[in-house]
Design a protein around this motif. Structure first.
Motif, PDB file in Angstrom:
ATOM      1  N   TYR A 286       0.832  -1.199   0.000  1.00 26.71           N
ATOM      2  CA  TYR A 286       0.000   0.000   0.000  1.00 26.71           C
ATOM      3  C   TYR A 286       0.867   1.250   0.000  1.00 26.71           C
ATOM      4  O   TYR A 286       1.813   1.383   0.770  1.00 26.71           O
ATOM      5  CB  TYR A 286      -0.908   0.020   1.226  1.00 26.71           C
ATOM      6  N   LYS A 287       0.548   2.170  -0.877  1.00 23.28           N
ATOM      7  CA  LYS A 287       1.221   3.469  -0.945  1.00 23.28           C
ATOM      8  C   LYS A 287       0.164   4.552  -0.787  1.00 23.28           C
ATOM      9  O   LYS A 287      -0.754   4.642  -1.595  1.00 23.28           O
ATOM     10  CB  LYS A 287       1.930   3.661  -2.295  1.00 23.28           C
ATOM     11  N   PRO A 288       0.243   5.362   0.269  1.00 20.75           N
ATOM     12  CA  PRO A 288      -0.737   6.446   0.450  1.00 20.75           C
ATOM     13  C   PRO A 288      -0.718   7.398  -0.742  1.00 20.75           C
ATOM     14  O   PRO A 288       0.312   7.600  -1.378  1.00 20.75           O
ATOM     15  CB  PRO A 288      -0.270   7.161   1.715  1.00 20.75           C
ATOM     16  N   SER A 289      -1.872   7.961  -1.029  1.00 17.56           N
ATOM     17  CA  SER A 289      -1.990   8.898  -2.136  1.00 17.56           C
ATOM     18  C   SER A 289      -1.127  10.130  -1.884  1.00 17.56           C
ATOM     19  O   SER A 289      -1.058  10.642  -0.772  1.00 17.56           O
ATOM     20  CB  SER A 289      -3.449   9.322  -2.286  1.00 17.56           C
ATOM     21  N   SER A 290      -0.473  10.604  -2.921  1.00 20.19           N
ATOM     22  CA  SER A 290       0.330  11.821  -2.782  1.00 20.19           C
ATOM     23  C   SER A 290      -0.474  13.052  -3.185  1.00 20.19           C
ATOM     24  O   SER A 290       0.003  14.171  -3.080  1.00 20.19           O
ATOM     25  CB  SER A 290       1.594  11.724  -3.642  1.00 20.19           C
ATOM     26  N   PHE A 291      -1.715  12.847  -3.633  1.00 19.92           N
ATOM     27  CA  PHE A 291      -2.581  13.957  -4.018  1.00 19.92           C
ATOM     28  C   PHE A 291      -3.081  14.679  -2.778  1.00 19.92           C
ATOM     29  O   PHE A 291      -3.600  14.060  -1.858  1.00 19.92           O
ATOM     30  CB  PHE A 291      -3.769  13.444  -4.836  1.00 19.92           C
TER      31      PHE A 291
END
Length: 77
Positions: A40-45
């Motif tokens: 899982y990679k958190p959103s960078s937006f």
């Protein structure tokens, strides 16, 4: 029931906050329903705040009249 996926750091932070607030019931729910996803990679937006710098500011608040009754309760006039 929904399954949520997140990284371990976020999961541990949520569990820590729930423990500090004395919510063992919610800790159990989280452990049952949140799955740790190592990929899982958190959103960078990031959403930008649409409010102006002075909108909602305490500087622009009106002056309110406050009434205190005989028992010490405060209310707005």
């Amino acid at each position: 029931m929904l399954d949520y996926r997140m990284d371990n750091i976020t999961f541990e932070e949520i569990i820590s906050i729930l423990a500090k607030n004395g919510r063992p019931d919610l800790i159990v729910e989280c452990k049952e329903n949140i799955k740790i996803d190592p990929d899982y990679k958190p959103s960078s937006f990031m959403r930008k705040d649409s409010l102006s710098d002075d909108e909602g500011s305490a500087v622009s608040e009106e002056e309110y009249e406050v009434h205190q009754d005989s028992e010490g309760f405060l209310s707005l006039k």
